[in-house]
Design a protein around this motif. Structure first.
Motif, PDB file in Angstrom:
ATOM      1  N   LEU A 180       0.844  -1.195   0.000  1.00 36.85           N
ATOM      2  CA  LEU A 180       0.000   0.000   0.000  1.00 36.85           C
ATOM      3  C   LEU A 180       0.880   1.245   0.000  1.00 36.85           C
ATOM      4  N   LEU A 181       0.713   2.064  -1.038  1.00 31.86           N
ATOM      5  CA  LEU A 181       1.463   3.308  -1.175  1.00 31.86           C
ATOM      6  C   LEU A 181       0.497   4.433  -1.518  1.00 31.86           C
ATOM      7  N   GLY A 182       1.008   5.657  -1.467  1.00 32.69           N
ATOM      8  CA  GLY A 182       0.235   6.806  -1.911  1.00 32.69           C
ATOM      9  C   GLY A 182       1.170   7.827  -2.520  1.00 32.69           C
ATOM     10  N   HIS A 183       0.695   8.555  -3.510  1.00 30.43           N
ATOM     11  CA  HIS A 183       1.508   9.606  -4.122  1.00 30.43           C
ATOM     12  C   HIS A 183       0.623  10.578  -4.883  1.00 30.43           C
ATOM     13  N   GLY A 184       1.155  11.757  -5.112  1.00 26.90           N
ATOM     14  CA  GLY A 184       0.463  12.764  -5.892  1.00 26.90           C
ATOM     15  C   GLY A 184       0.980  12.782  -7.320  1.00 26.90           C
ATOM     16  N   GLY A 185       0.902  13.965  -7.928  1.00 27.07           N
ATOM     17  CA  GLY A 185       1.411  14.101  -9.290  1.00 27.07           C
ATOM     18  C   GLY A 185       0.415  13.793 -10.378  1.00 27.07           C
ATOM     19  N   LEU A 186      -0.878  13.600 -10.034  1.00 22.23           N
ATOM     20  CA  LEU A 186      -1.869  13.240 -11.044  1.00 22.23           C
ATOM     21  C   LEU A 186      -2.653  14.473 -11.506  1.00 22.23           C
ATOM     22  N   GLY A 187      -1.974  15.568 -11.679  1.00 27.37           N
ATOM     23  CA  GLY A 187      -2.626  16.782 -12.125  1.00 27.37           C
ATOM     24  C   GLY A 187      -1.935  17.359 -13.339  1.00 27.37           C
ATOM     25  N   ALA A 188      -2.529  18.404 -13.893  1.00 29.80           N
ATOM     26  CA  ALA A 188      -1.964  19.110 -15.051  1.00 29.80           C
ATOM     27  C   ALA A 188      -1.816  18.172 -16.233  1.00 29.80           C
ATOM     28  N   ASP A 189      -0.659  18.191 -16.874  1.00 33.99           N
ATOM     29  CA  ASP A 189      -0.481  17.434 -18.119  1.00 33.99           C
ATOM     30  C   ASP A 189      -0.562  15.932 -17.863  1.00 33.99           C
ATOM     31  N   PRO A 190      -1.283  15.185 -18.710  1.00 31.05           N
ATOM     32  CA  PRO A 190      -1.487  13.754 -18.474  1.00 31.05           C
ATOM     33  C   PRO A 190      -0.266  12.880 -18.738  1.00 31.05           C
ATOM     34  N   ASP A 191       0.880  13.490 -19.010  1.00 33.79           N
ATOM     35  CA  ASP A 191       2.095  12.690 -19.173  1.00 33.79           C
ATOM     36  C   ASP A 191       2.432  11.914 -17.902  1.00 33.79           C
ATOM     37  N   TYR A 192       1.776  12.278 -16.773  1.00 33.66           N
ATOM     38  CA  TYR A 192       2.004  11.496 -15.551  1.00 33.66           C
ATOM     39  C   TYR A 192       1.633  10.029 -15.756  1.00 33.66           C
ATOM     40  N   LEU A 193       0.710   9.749 -16.687  1.00 31.98           N
ATOM     41  CA  LEU A 193       0.341   8.366 -16.954  1.00 31.98           C
ATOM     42  C   LEU A 193       1.549   7.576 -17.467  1.00 31.98           C
ATOM     43  N   ARG A 194       2.369   8.239 -18.291  1.00 31.65           N
ATOM     44  CA  ARG A 194       3.613   7.606 -18.754  1.00 31.65           C
ATOM     45  C   ARG A 194       4.610   7.463 -17.601  1.00 31.65           C
ATOM     46  N   ARG A 195       4.795   8.553 -16.850  1.00 34.75           N
ATOM     47  CA  ARG A 195       5.783   8.533 -15.770  1.00 34.75           C
ATOM     48  C   ARG A 195       5.455   7.482 -14.722  1.00 34.75           C
ATOM     49  N   MET A 196       4.181   7.350 -14.371  1.00 30.07           N
ATOM     50  CA  MET A 196       3.789   6.403 -13.334  1.00 30.07           C
ATOM     51  C   MET A 196       3.717   4.968 -13.852  1.00 30.07           C
ATOM     52  N   THR A 197       3.955   4.804 -15.156  1.00 34.01           N
ATOM     53  CA  THR A 197       3.982   3.466 -15.742  1.00 34.01           C
ATOM     54  C   THR A 197       5.391   3.023 -16.100  1.00 34.01           C
ATOM     55  N   LEU A 198       6.196   3.944 -16.635  1.00 29.94           N
ATOM     56  CA  LEU A 198       7.481   3.562 -17.235  1.00 29.94           C
ATOM     57  C   LEU A 198       8.717   4.041 -16.483  1.00 29.94           C
ATOM     58  N   ASP A 199       8.606   5.105 -15.703  1.00 31.74           N
ATOM     59  CA  ASP A 199       9.795   5.631 -15.015  1.00 31.74           C
ATOM     60  C   ASP A 199      10.330   4.642 -13.987  1.00 31.74           C
ATOM     61  N   GLU A 200      11.630   4.719 -13.725  1.00 32.08           N
ATOM     62  CA  GLU A 200      12.259   3.869 -12.715  1.00 32.08           C
ATOM     63  C   GLU A 200      12.237   4.591 -11.366  1.00 32.08           C
ATOM     64  N   THR A 201      11.055   4.813 -10.839  1.00 28.79           N
ATOM     65  CA  THR A 201      10.890   5.501  -9.569  1.00 28.79           C
ATOM     66  C   THR A 201       9.980   4.694  -8.652  1.00 28.79           C
ATOM     67  N   LEU A 202       9.951   5.082  -7.388  1.00 33.40           N
ATOM     68  CA  LEU A 202       9.142   4.370  -6.402  1.00 33.40           C
ATOM     69  C   LEU A 202       7.666   4.356  -6.766  1.00 33.40           C
ATOM     70  N   ASN A 203       7.146   5.492  -7.214  1.00 35.96           N
ATOM     71  CA  ASN A 203       5.711   5.602  -7.480  1.00 35.96           C
ATOM     72  C   ASN A 203       5.283   5.012  -8.816  1.00 35.96           C
ATOM     73  N   SER A 204       6.253   4.686  -9.654  1.00 32.51           N
ATOM     74  CA  SER A 204       5.953   4.082 -10.951  1.00 32.51           C
ATOM     75  C   SER A 204       5.813   2.570 -10.810  1.00 32.51           C
ATOM     76  N   VAL A 205       4.926   1.994 -11.620  1.00 34.05           N
ATOM     77  CA  VAL A 205       4.754   0.540 -11.595  1.00 34.05           C
ATOM     78  C   VAL A 205       5.825  -0.181 -12.417  1.00 34.05           C
ATOM     79  N   ARG A 206       6.587   0.593 -13.208  1.00 29.22           N
ATOM     80  CA  ARG A 206       7.691   0.019 -13.996  1.00 29.22           C
ATOM     81  C   ARG A 206       7.197  -1.193 -14.802  1.00 29.22           C
ATOM     82  N   TYR A 207       6.209  -0.915 -15.649  1.00 29.18           N
ATOM     83  CA  TYR A 207       5.534  -1.975 -16.395  1.00 29.18           C
ATOM     84  C   TYR A 207       5.793  -1.788 -17.885  1.00 29.18           C
ATOM     85  N   TYR A 208       6.461  -2.770 -18.496  1.00 26.22           N
ATOM     86  CA  TYR A 208       6.852  -2.662 -19.906  1.00 26.22           C
ATOM     87  C   TYR A 208       6.359  -3.842 -20.739  1.00 26.22           C
TER      88      TYR A 208
END
Length: 265
Positions: A180-208
């Protein structure tokens, strides 16, 4: 100043503005303070280790989504002060929200049948949780409700409470089942959908694993036609929800109170 102590500071006049918990809003309004409701750009998320069995099976992940009553999570753990999570990640009140995304409405019987048919009835599952003192954070109350719901669907669930740093480290190392985690960043430009899917960060699912999803998320960055980009973001949400590399549980309501003397912009 924590969200729990800020209402007192506001009423006493020791601070001019602060984030406040939902339960304090009416009292602060009665005290003459002004309230601003924030956007739903923060989400409580069930992270899924999609690299290991049985979580690597999208059908199993869909069964998990059907087994979790997100509406009950909002009503019971957030006292109704949240929006129900969208499996496509984008908040329902966003201009980029695709209302055609499959919502996996709570269906414990179907979830139980799916888990049994997949051969995972009685599967041992560990859920990691940490208390962080943040409004809306998915702590022990959320974890306990999810535990009961997943066990009702035929799984053998163990809750494991950790400090925040240890939980984060385990998620980054993919050393977990569910977390169970929580994070923000889901506002403004929808590129967050890419970041939260592909980036190598804690909040990203890192799904390829889904090439179509990866291509869409990468191509939308350079698409200058807004209608075409909207179509791409809408399709990406549908693919994300179909694959379910993680499940957004809810988006908590956020409130900011001030005394009218702050030069807001």
């Amino acid at each position: 100043m924590s969200d729990q102590t800020s209402p007192t500071g506001l009423r006493q006049g020791s601070v001019d503005a602060a984030s406040v918990p939902p339960e304090a809003v009416s009292q602060l309004e009665d005290a003459g303070l002004e309230i601003i409701e924030g956007a739903h750009d923060w989400n409580a998320k069930l992270m899924i280790n999609h690299q290991t069995e049985p979580f690597s099976d999208p059908e199993f992940r869909r069964a998990l989504a059907l087994a979790i009553d997100r509406e009950a999570l909002v009503e019971v753990t957030q006292r109704g002060q949240a929006l129900v999570g969208n499996p496509g990640l984008v908040p329902p009140d966003s201009d980029w929200y695709n209302s055609d995304v499959d919502q996996y409405e709570y269906d414990p019987d179907l979830a139980r049948d799916m888990i049994k048919d997949l051969g995972y009835e009685g599967e041992e599952v560990e859920v990691l949780v940490a208390e962080r003192g943040i409004v809306g954070w998915p702590g022990s109350r959320v974890a306990e409700l999810i535990e009961a719901q997943l066990e009702d669907a035929g799984l053998d669930v163990t809750l494991r409470s950790l400090d925040g740093a240890t939980l984060d480290a385990k998620v980054m190392a993919r050393d977990f089942d569910l977390a169970l985690l929580g994070h923000g960043g889901l506002g403004a430009d929808p590129d967050y959908l890419r970041r939260m899917t592909l980036d190598e960060t804690l909040n990203s699912v890192r799904y390829y694993e889904d090439g179509d999803l990866v291509d869409l998320l990468e191509e939308q960055q350079s698409e200058t036609d807004e209608d075409d980009r909207t179509d791409m973001i809408f399709e990406a949400q549908e693919l994300y929800a179909e694959d379910l590399p993680a499940l957004t549980l809810y988006y908590p309501n956020w409130y900011w109170a001030h005394n009218g003397e702050v030069d807001l912009y």
